[in-house]
Design a protein around this motif. Structure first.
Motif, short mmCIF file in Angstrom:
data_model
loop_
_atom_site.label_atom_id
_atom_site.label_comp_id
_atom_site.label_asym_id
_atom_site.label_seq_id
_atom_site.Cartn_x
_atom_site.Cartn_y
_atom_site.Cartn_z
N MET A 4 0.84 -1.19 0.00
CA MET A 4 0.00 0.00 0.00
C MET A 4 0.88 1.25 0.00
SD MET A 4 -3.05 -0.97 2.64
CE MET A 4 -3.80 0.62 2.39
N ASN A 5 0.37 2.29 -0.59
CA ASN A 5 1.06 3.57 -0.59
C ASN A 5 0.65 4.33 0.67
OD1 ASN A 5 2.18 6.06 -1.09
ND2 ASN A 5 1.68 6.01 -3.26
N HIS A 6 1.63 4.62 1.52
CA HIS A 6 1.33 5.29 2.78
C HIS A 6 1.81 6.74 2.81
CE1 HIS A 6 -0.25 1.89 5.05
NE2 HIS A 6 0.63 1.15 4.42
N ASP A 7 2.10 7.34 1.65
CA ASP A 7 2.51 8.74 1.71
C ASP A 7 1.33 9.58 2.17
OD1 ASP A 7 0.91 9.29 -0.51
OD2 ASP A 7 2.57 9.40 -1.89
N LEU A 8 1.63 10.76 2.69
CA LEU A 8 0.59 11.58 3.31
C LEU A 8 -0.48 12.03 2.32
CD1 LEU A 8 2.77 13.62 5.80
CD2 LEU A 8 1.12 11.83 6.34
N ALA A 9 -0.13 12.18 1.07
CA ALA A 9 -1.13 12.56 0.06
C ALA A 9 -2.20 11.47 -0.08
CB ALA A 9 -0.45 12.82 -1.28
N THR A 31 8.63 19.57 10.33
CA THR A 31 9.53 18.55 10.89
C THR A 31 8.82 17.21 11.00
OG1 THR A 31 10.79 20.21 12.10
CG2 THR A 31 10.95 17.94 12.89
N LEU A 32 7.57 17.23 11.45
CA LEU A 32 6.79 15.99 11.54
C LEU A 32 6.65 15.33 10.17
CD1 LEU A 32 3.88 16.95 13.97
CD2 LEU A 32 5.74 15.34 14.41
N TYR A 36 7.96 11.69 9.09
CA TYR A 36 7.04 10.71 8.52
C TYR A 36 7.56 10.20 7.18
CZ TYR A 36 2.93 8.37 6.80
OH TYR A 36 2.09 7.40 6.31
N ASP A 37 7.96 11.13 6.32
CA ASP A 37 8.44 10.74 5.00
C ASP A 37 9.69 9.86 5.09
OD1 ASP A 37 6.37 12.12 3.77
OD2 ASP A 37 7.60 13.87 3.28
N ALA A 38 10.59 10.17 6.02
CA ALA A 38 11.80 9.36 6.19
C ALA A 38 11.45 7.95 6.67
CB ALA A 38 12.76 10.04 7.17
N HIS A 39 10.55 7.86 7.65
CA HIS A 39 10.12 6.54 8.13
C HIS A 39 9.44 5.76 7.02
CE1 HIS A 39 11.19 7.72 12.12
NE2 HIS A 39 10.10 8.41 12.39
N LYS A 63 5.67 1.63 14.03
CA LYS A 63 5.01 2.28 15.17
C LYS A 63 5.36 3.77 15.19
CE LYS A 63 3.29 2.33 19.52
NZ LYS A 63 2.57 3.57 19.62
N LYS A 64 6.63 4.10 14.92
CA LYS A 64 7.03 5.51 14.87
C LYS A 64 6.28 6.24 13.76
CE LYS A 64 11.70 5.01 16.71
NZ LYS A 64 13.14 5.15 16.41
N ARG A 65 6.15 5.58 12.60
CA ARG A 65 5.42 6.19 11.49
C ARG A 65 3.97 6.44 11.88
NH1 ARG A 65 4.65 2.96 5.92
NH2 ARG A 65 3.44 1.64 7.33
N LEU A 66 3.35 5.48 12.53
CA LEU A 66 1.96 5.62 12.95
C LEU A 66 1.80 6.72 13.99
CD1 LEU A 66 -0.95 4.63 12.83
CD2 LEU A 66 -0.35 2.93 14.57
N ASP A 67 2.70 6.78 14.96
CA ASP A 67 2.63 7.83 15.97
C ASP A 67 2.78 9.21 15.34
OD1 ASP A 67 2.32 5.91 17.95
OD2 ASP A 67 4.42 6.00 18.62
N THR A 68 3.69 9.32 14.38
CA THR A 68 3.89 10.60 13.69
C THR A 68 2.65 10.95 12.87
OG1 THR A 68 6.26 10.15 13.60
CG2 THR A 68 5.42 11.87 12.15
#
Length: 79
Positions: A4-9, A31-32, A36-39, A63-68
């Motif tokens: 799945m594509n999880h980018d913010l868009a 920064t967030l 997110y993009d790095a994770h 988990k870090k990606r989800l928290d962010t």
């Protein structure tokens, strides 16, 4: 398995304009998004087999990606 594509868009298409505005006007939000993009990039590379990682390390990264993402969503909802 299709990934799945999880980018913010794709995660928040209804907030695209707001995200673009906040990325340039709010340093914390910017920064967030960068975190997110790095994770997300790292996870994608691991899942595609372009890099190796232990399963427990991958879960920590997810988990870090989800928290962010949750923090980003809270900002999007309240501003």
């Amino acid at each position: 398995m299709e990934l799945m594509n999880h980018d913010l868009a794709h995660e928040f298409p209804e907030y695209l304009e707001k995200m673009n505005h906040l990325k340039v006007s709010d340093a914390h939000f910017s920064t967030l998004v960068a975190h997110y993009d790095a994770h997300n990039l790292a996870i994608t590379q691991y899942e595609q087999g372009k890099a190796a990682v232990a399963d427990d390390e991958l879960e920590v990264l997810k988990k870090k990606r989800l928290d962010t993402k949750d923090e980003i969503y809270q900002i999007l909802k309240t501003t």
